[in-house]
Design a protein around this motif. Structure first.
Motif, PDB file in Angstrom:
ATOM      1  N   SER A 132     -55.480  93.747 -11.615  1.00  0.00           N
ATOM      2  CA  SER A 132     -54.734  92.673 -10.688  1.00  0.00           C
ATOM      3  C   SER A 132     -53.136  92.774 -11.111  1.00  0.00           C
ATOM      4  O   SER A 132     -52.963  92.992 -12.206  1.00  0.00           O
ATOM      5  CB  SER A 132     -55.566  91.270 -11.167  1.00  0.00           C
ATOM      6  N   HIS A 133     -52.625  92.534  -9.901  1.00  0.00           N
ATOM      7  CA  HIS A 133     -51.054  92.616  -9.827  1.00  0.00           C
ATOM      8  C   HIS A 133     -50.611  91.372  -9.524  1.00  0.00           C
ATOM      9  O   HIS A 133     -49.623  90.856  -9.349  1.00  0.00           O
ATOM     10  CB  HIS A 133     -50.536  93.302  -8.842  1.00  0.00           C
ATOM     11  N   ALA A 134     -51.524  90.277  -9.795  1.00  0.00           N
ATOM     12  CA  ALA A 134     -51.098  88.710  -9.595  1.00  0.00           C
ATOM     13  C   ALA A 134     -50.294  88.295 -10.785  1.00  0.00           C
ATOM     14  O   ALA A 134     -50.306  88.886 -11.872  1.00  0.00           O
ATOM     15  CB  ALA A 134     -52.339  88.037  -9.528  1.00  0.00           C
ATOM     16  N   LEU A 182     -53.119  87.785 -25.614  1.00  0.00           N
ATOM     17  CA  LEU A 182     -54.630  88.272 -25.569  1.00  0.00           C
ATOM     18  C   LEU A 182     -55.369  87.620 -24.234  1.00  0.00           C
ATOM     19  O   LEU A 182     -55.980  88.392 -23.439  1.00  0.00           O
ATOM     20  CB  LEU A 182     -55.515  87.681 -26.721  1.00  0.00           C
ATOM     21  N   ALA A 183     -55.006  86.385 -24.070  1.00  0.00           N
ATOM     22  CA  ALA A 183     -55.499  85.773 -22.854  1.00  0.00           C
ATOM     23  C   ALA A 183     -54.759  86.484 -21.468  1.00  0.00           C
ATOM     24  O   ALA A 183     -55.541  86.794 -20.746  1.00  0.00           O
ATOM     25  CB  ALA A 183     -55.114  84.210 -22.650  1.00  0.00           C
ATOM     26  N   ARG A 190     -55.188  89.891 -16.657  1.00  0.00           N
ATOM     27  CA  ARG A 190     -54.927  91.058 -15.936  1.00  0.00           C
ATOM     28  C   ARG A 190     -56.206  92.020 -15.653  1.00  0.00           C
ATOM     29  O   ARG A 190     -56.209  92.700 -14.607  1.00  0.00           O
ATOM     30  CB  ARG A 190     -53.770  91.720 -16.736  1.00  0.00           C
ATOM     31  N   ALA A 191     -57.159  92.292 -16.595  1.00  0.00           N
ATOM     32  CA  ALA A 191     -58.233  92.954 -16.530  1.00  0.00           C
ATOM     33  C   ALA A 191     -59.227  92.432 -15.707  1.00  0.00           C
ATOM     34  O   ALA A 191     -60.187  93.056 -15.156  1.00  0.00           O
ATOM     35  CB  ALA A 191     -58.781  93.043 -18.001  1.00  0.00           C
TER      36      ALA A 191
END
Length: 322
Positions: free
Chosen positions: A2-4, A130-131, A136-137
């Protein structure tokens, strides 16, 4: 992927009610050493007070209180949390970490994964990163990062670094957003300093419970070398990579002593540098999120940089667009 944009949606803090001032009898040997101008105490100074957990007071409850404040600040509830990152130190058990008790006290769902991050003192920053990577994943929607420290119970009060230690807890919610947007991070590892600073029992000193210690020689050497000069280099690298001027930055850092903080202020030269050190002392891994909770709605610069160091040894910095 994701590019959000993903951001710090809310922040919260909690500190014990009990105040321990610099005039406390426990510190008399250290005050005497400071007057005589010798020893490790010369490196640790600058706070007026610190907060102290009462006997029997729960660090998990204090950390859950910070987590609830962060959720409220973000306008979310426990049902919105997909993952809980963080760490409580010193935990009730060697394992499991009391972060699981925070999960229970907050009423998080059974499906909310608990991820203890044992990376003192950058547990909070590493938890945020890490969050962010999980977001992003596309694996989660919201994460809560919560840390608590109660090291006043685990100090050798004949050692100079003990004078600044205070207890506290801080938390932040990470999720999709366009305010306090996570931009980048950087880290350095100094594995040659492994063992220079430790939390362990020290029967040779009559301390059979976990106690923080700077190893003779190597501990102070690490403090004066990578501790003093590492964070400015790390922040400079992170800002240069992202084309950010120090004039556009507010800094929040690890808060062990004014000796380090004043040096970092001079070397990094941010527009603003905010802290909670005078009132709360060195809350080890809780200092950064507690300071974030106090100041995040008052930031006047385009960017925020949070930088910490740890006893791995390691250092970490996170860049946030305000």
């Amino acid at each position: 992927m994701s590019h959000a944009s993903f951001a710090l949606l809310g922040a919260g803090a909690a500190v014990p009610a009990r105040i321990r001032g610099n005039d406390h009898p426990l510190f008399e040997p250290l005050r005497r050493a400071a007057r005589e101008g010798g020893g490790e105490i010369a490196l640790f100074y600058g706070n007026r007070e610190r907060r102290e957990m009462e006997p029997g007071e729960s660090l998990a409850s204090l950390t859950a209180k910070a987590g609830q404040a962060a959720l409220q600040d973000a306008g979310l509830s426990a049902a919105d949390v997909d993952r809980l990152y963080g760490y409580l130190s010193v935990s009730e058990y060697i394992t499991p970490n009391a972060l699981y008790a925070v999960h229970q006290e907050l009423g998080l769902s059974q499906g909310a994964l608990v991820v203890p991050v044992q990376a003192d003192f950058v547990n909070f920053l590493m938890g945020v990163v890490l969050a962010w990577e999980a977001l992003r994943a596309g694996g989660i929607r919201h994460a809560l990062v919560a840390v608590g420290a109660a090291w006043t119970r685990n100090m050798d009060y004949t050692q100079g670094h003990a004078i600044g230690i205070g207890d506290g807890a801080g938390a932040a919610v990470v999720g999709p957003g366009d305010k306090l947007v996570l931009v980048d991070w950087a880290a350095d590892t100094f594995s040659d300093e492994y063992g220079a600073m430790t939390m362990r029992s020290r029967p040779e000193a009559g301390l059979d419970h976990p106690t923080y210690c700077l190893a003779p020689g190597s501990g102070v050497k690490a403090f004066l070398s990578s501790g003093m000069n590492g964070p400015p280099r790390l922040v400079e690298r992170l800002l240069a990579k992202n084309g950010v001027s120090r004039e556009d930055v507010t800094l929040i850092s690890h808060q062990a002593t004014r000796k380090l903080m004043d040096h970092w202020a001079e070397a990094i030269r941010p527009r603003e540098y905010v802290d909670t050190f005078a009132d709360y002392g060195n809350m080890v891994h809780a200092s950064i999120p507690v300071t974030l909770a106090r100041f995040h709605r008052q930031l006047r610069t385009k960017y925020l940089v949070m930088v910490g160091l740890g006893i791995g040894a390691h250092q970490m910095a996170v860049l946030v667009r305000v």
